[in-house]
Design a protein around this motif. Structure first.
Motif, PDB file in Angstrom:
ATOM      1  N   PRO A  55       0.823  -1.210   0.000  1.00 24.26           N
ATOM      2  CA  PRO A  55       0.000   0.000   0.000  1.00 24.26           C
ATOM      3  C   PRO A  55       0.859   1.263   0.000  1.00 24.26           C
ATOM      4  O   PRO A  55       1.869   1.348   0.701  1.00 24.26           O
ATOM      5  N   ASP A  56       0.447   2.256  -0.812  1.00 23.83           N
ATOM      6  CA  ASP A  56       1.205   3.501  -0.925  1.00 23.83           C
ATOM      7  C   ASP A  56       0.721   4.570   0.044  1.00 23.83           C
ATOM      8  O   ASP A  56       1.486   5.417   0.473  1.00 23.83           O
ATOM      9  N   SER A  57      -0.583   4.575   0.331  1.00 21.30           N
ATOM     10  CA  SER A  57      -1.118   5.643   1.184  1.00 21.30           C
ATOM     11  C   SER A  57      -2.273   5.100   2.011  1.00 21.30           C
ATOM     12  O   SER A  57      -2.655   3.933   1.885  1.00 21.30           O
ATOM     13  N   ASN A  58      -2.851   5.961   2.824  1.00 19.12           N
ATOM     14  CA  ASN A  58      -4.000   5.560   3.640  1.00 19.12           C
ATOM     15  C   ASN A  58      -5.228   5.308   2.785  1.00 19.12           C
ATOM     16  O   ASN A  58      -6.145   4.611   3.213  1.00 19.12           O
ATOM     17  N   TRP A  59      -5.286   5.882   1.593  1.00 14.01           N
ATOM     18  CA  TRP A  59      -6.426   5.628   0.698  1.00 14.01           C
ATOM     19  C   TRP A  59      -6.495   4.152   0.316  1.00 14.01           C
ATOM     20  O   TRP A  59      -7.575   3.602   0.126  1.00 14.01           O
ATOM     21  N   ASP A  60      -5.345   3.523   0.173  1.00 14.00           N
ATOM     22  CA  ASP A  60      -5.330   2.095  -0.156  1.00 14.00           C
ATOM     23  C   ASP A  60      -5.988   1.276   0.949  1.00 14.00           C
ATOM     24  O   ASP A  60      -6.746   0.345   0.681  1.00 14.00           O
ATOM     25  N   TYR A  61      -5.708   1.634   2.200  1.00 12.40           N
ATOM     26  CA  TYR A  61      -6.329   0.932   3.318  1.00 12.40           C
ATOM     27  C   TYR A  61      -7.838   1.186   3.348  1.00 12.40           C
ATOM     28  O   TYR A  61      -8.617   0.284   3.652  1.00 12.40           O
TER      29      TYR A  61
END
Length: 86
Positions: free
Chosen positions: A38-44
């Motif tokens: 995952p690259d950022s919190n958006w991925d989570y």
């Protein structure tokens, strides 16, 4: 049953040893993802939304299988169930 749990744990430990170089660099996601993870919190957030939708569909499906709401004698399921009786 105890043998299967031990086998599962051993296999999970071995996944780290068989990961490729890119997977080993990914940190906490070793052996789970192929690449950086995952690259950022958006991925989570995206994964969380997908999990919530999947669980909702699973619960709704099980509920419909266990306690269907159709009680009419003319419903198609009655025709199928009545034809299956000997």
């Amino acid at each position: 049953m105890k043998k299967y749990i031990i086998l599962l744990l051993v296999l999970m430990i071995r996944l780290d040893a068989t990961a490729c170089e890119s997977c080993k660099k990914s940190g906490g996601f070793t052996g789970i993802t192929h690449g950086p993870g995952p690259d950022s919190n958006w991925d989570y957030l995206i994964v969380l939304v997908m999990v919530v939708i999947t669980l909702y569909v699973l619960v709704a499906s099980i509920r419909c299988f266990i306690k269907p709401g159709e009680k009419s004698e003319q419903h198609i399921k009655r025709m199928i169930l009545n034809n299956m009786k000997p």
